[in-house]
Design an enzyme around this catalytic site. Structure first.
Site, PDB file in Angstrom:
ATOM      1  N   CYS A 119       0.865  -1.174   0.000  1.00 27.96           N
ATOM      2  CA  CYS A 119       0.000   0.000   0.000  1.00 27.96           C
ATOM      3  C   CYS A 119       0.899   1.221   0.000  1.00 27.96           C
ATOM      4  CB  CYS A 119      -0.947  -0.009   1.205  1.00 27.96           C
ATOM      5  SG  CYS A 119      -2.334   1.153   1.037  1.00 27.96           S
ATOM      6  N   CYS A 121      -0.210   4.285   1.795  1.00 23.69           N
ATOM      7  CA  CYS A 121      -0.656   5.272   2.786  1.00 23.69           C
ATOM      8  C   CYS A 121       0.433   5.636   3.786  1.00 23.69           C
ATOM      9  CB  CYS A 121      -1.906   4.780   3.496  1.00 23.69           C
ATOM     10  SG  CYS A 121      -1.711   3.222   4.387  1.00 23.69           S
ATOM     11  N   CYS A 129      -4.026   6.150  -0.038  1.00 28.39           N
ATOM     12  CA  CYS A 129      -3.465   4.868  -0.475  1.00 28.39           C
ATOM     13  C   CYS A 129      -3.075   4.829  -1.943  1.00 28.39           C
ATOM     14  CB  CYS A 129      -4.472   3.749  -0.184  1.00 28.39           C
ATOM     15  SG  CYS A 129      -4.842   3.556   1.572  1.00 28.39           S
ATOM     16  N   LYS A 194     -12.059  -5.177   2.490  1.00 35.77           N
ATOM     17  CA  LYS A 194     -11.530  -4.270   3.514  1.00 35.77           C
ATOM     18  C   LYS A 194     -12.508  -3.116   3.691  1.00 35.77           C
ATOM     19  CE  LYS A 194      -7.476  -1.459   4.686  1.00 35.77           C
ATOM     20  NZ  LYS A 194      -6.133  -1.030   4.234  1.00 35.77           N
ATOM     21  N   ARG A 216     -11.263   7.441   3.613  1.00 36.66           N
ATOM     22  CA  ARG A 216     -10.984   6.423   2.589  1.00 36.66           C
ATOM     23  C   ARG A 216     -12.257   5.717   2.127  1.00 36.66           C
ATOM     24  NH1 ARG A 216      -5.889   4.839   6.214  1.00 36.66           N
ATOM     25  NH2 ARG A 216      -4.432   6.332   5.331  1.00 36.66           N
ATOM     26  N   GLU A 232     -16.325  -8.235  -4.543  1.00 37.66           N
ATOM     27  CA  GLU A 232     -14.902  -7.917  -4.445  1.00 37.66           C
ATOM     28  C   GLU A 232     -14.060  -9.193  -4.356  1.00 37.66           C
ATOM     29  OE1 GLU A 232     -13.250  -5.178  -4.613  1.00 37.66           O
ATOM     30  OE2 GLU A 232     -14.640  -3.538  -4.235  1.00 37.66           O
ATOM     31  N   LYS A 247     -11.276  -7.895   6.475  1.00 35.93           N
ATOM     32  CA  LYS A 247     -10.747  -6.985   7.492  1.00 35.93           C
ATOM     33  C   LYS A 247     -11.750  -5.862   7.726  1.00 35.93           C
ATOM     34  CE  LYS A 247      -6.877  -3.793   8.305  1.00 35.93           C
ATOM     35  NZ  LYS A 247      -5.686  -3.165   7.711  1.00 35.93           N
ATOM     36  N   SER A 273      -6.407  -3.468  14.979  1.00 34.48           N
ATOM     37  CA  SER A 273      -5.852  -2.809  16.159  1.00 34.48           C
ATOM     38  C   SER A 273      -6.916  -2.377  17.152  1.00 34.48           C
ATOM     39  CB  SER A 273      -5.026  -1.598  15.715  1.00 34.48           C
ATOM     40  OG  SER A 273      -5.842  -0.684  14.974  1.00 34.48           O
ATOM     41  N   TYR A 312      -2.660  -9.201  16.701  1.00 36.81           N
ATOM     42  CA  TYR A 312      -1.653  -8.678  17.613  1.00 36.81           C
ATOM     43  C   TYR A 312      -1.509  -9.556  18.844  1.00 36.81           C
ATOM     44  CZ  TYR A 312      -2.211  -4.748  14.488  1.00 36.81           C
ATOM     45  OH  TYR A 312      -2.260  -3.973  13.355  1.00 36.81           O
TER      46      TYR A 312
END
Length: 327
Positions: A119, A121, A129, A194, A216, A232, A247, A273, A312
């Protein structure tokens, strides 16, 4: 006759034997944030337990700890020292991700598997992006840059590339560029589905990738839509994706299930996150058992249909699997 399904819940060994959802540490991917410079091991305030790492001994030590926990797959993000409107640092052969790839492959070889985020960004001065035309991201000129990034990462040692930009046609553009560069072997994990999500806040802080203006929503998906997700995903299958991704994860379990049923490629989910930060914050406040909620959330993502989980919590989940608490 009275039905007695409780018979199969009568003991730990029996419950483990008849589990419908199986999880292995080999299905976990841990994100890493590479920052240009030397001897950097700086805590990320919005992502407790995670760090900005320089592409030297610091990132190697972090990977060694993950390997000890049972995690050997990593997703690399880069924080460059300089940004420009074209995001040229993303495809610089001496860029931050390219440096990290070489260091990690030199140190660990085939003991680790490195996926790179494709990407712009994190590299553009405007934080969007792709290439701008006025105040809008211009789809087609962006494709050429994304292809250059993918080839540069491949040449530096990436095992897989993962385009996250959500431009139309980027999987095909990257596939063609990799093939022309002689890397027909390199798989593409497409961020096929996404969403324009509010759950990305801590990541944007960690990666320094918040847009300087606007949002975005013109290229990431509307959270109201499921059929669009299938469109998609199927489009990326046709363009040559080898794996697909949904995501975020926890608020989109229905989408994970729908994509799983509509396609036959391995499916990843990214527990983002904000999901991580909420569990950590609720645990720190004593509102929930952090470890138990972490485990239950991960199981729910796999139960919905994910084959791979980017998280994470990868190290902690691998340890929970080792102990038999999940999996």
């Amino acid at each position: 006759m009275l039905k007695r399904p409780r018979r199969l819940r009568g003991g730990t060994l029996l419950r483990e034997m008849v589990r419908e959802t199986r999880i292995s540490p080999s299905s976990l991917i841990l994100p890493l944030f590479l920052k240009e410079g030397k001897d950097i091991h700086d805590p990320i305030p919005s992502l407790e337990g995670h760090f900005h790492l320089s592409p030297d001994d610091q990132v190697c030590r972090e990977v060694e700890q993950a390997l000890k926990a049972g995690v050997s797959r990593f997703l690399l993000f880069g924080l460059p020292a300089h940004k420009d409107p074209e995001g040229s640092g993303a495809y610089d052969d001496q860029g931050i991700v390219q440096q990290g790839l070489r260091v990690l492959k030199d140190h660990f070889g085939k003991d680790i598997y490195l996926v790179t985020d494709i990407c712009m960004c994190e590299y553009t001065s405007h934080g969007h992006c792709g290439i701008l035309h006025g105040q809008e991201v211009d789809n087609d000129p962006t494709l050429e840059r994304l292809a250059r990034i993918a080839v540069s990462h491949a040449q530096a040692g990436a095992d897989m590339v993962a385009p996250s930009d959500m431009m139309d046609g980027r999987v095909l553009a990257i596939r063609n560029a990799l093939d022309e560069a002689g890397r027909t072997d390199l798989p593409i994990l497409s961020y096929a589905v996404k969403y324009a999500s509010s759950f990305y806040g801590p990541f944007r802080d960690a990666a320094g990738s918040a847009p300087a203006f606007g949002d975005r929503k013109s290229y990431q998906m509307d959270c109201h839509n499921v059929r669009e997700a299938l469109k998609e995903a199927l489009s990326d299958v046709e363009e040559g994706a080898d794996l697909l991704m949904v995501k975020p994860a926890l608020s989109y379990l229905d989408v994970i299930r729908a994509v799983k049923e509509a396609t036959n490629l391995p499916l990843a989910a990214y527990s983002v996150s904000g999901e991580y930060a909420m569990i950590k914050a609720a645990g720190a406040a004593g509102l929930v058992d952090e470890h138990a909620v972490m485990c239950e959330s991960a199981v729910s993502i796999f139960r919905a249909g994910a084959d791979i989980l980017i998280t994470y919590f990868a190290k902690e989940l691998a340890e929970a699997i080792r102990k038999g608490e999940i999996g």
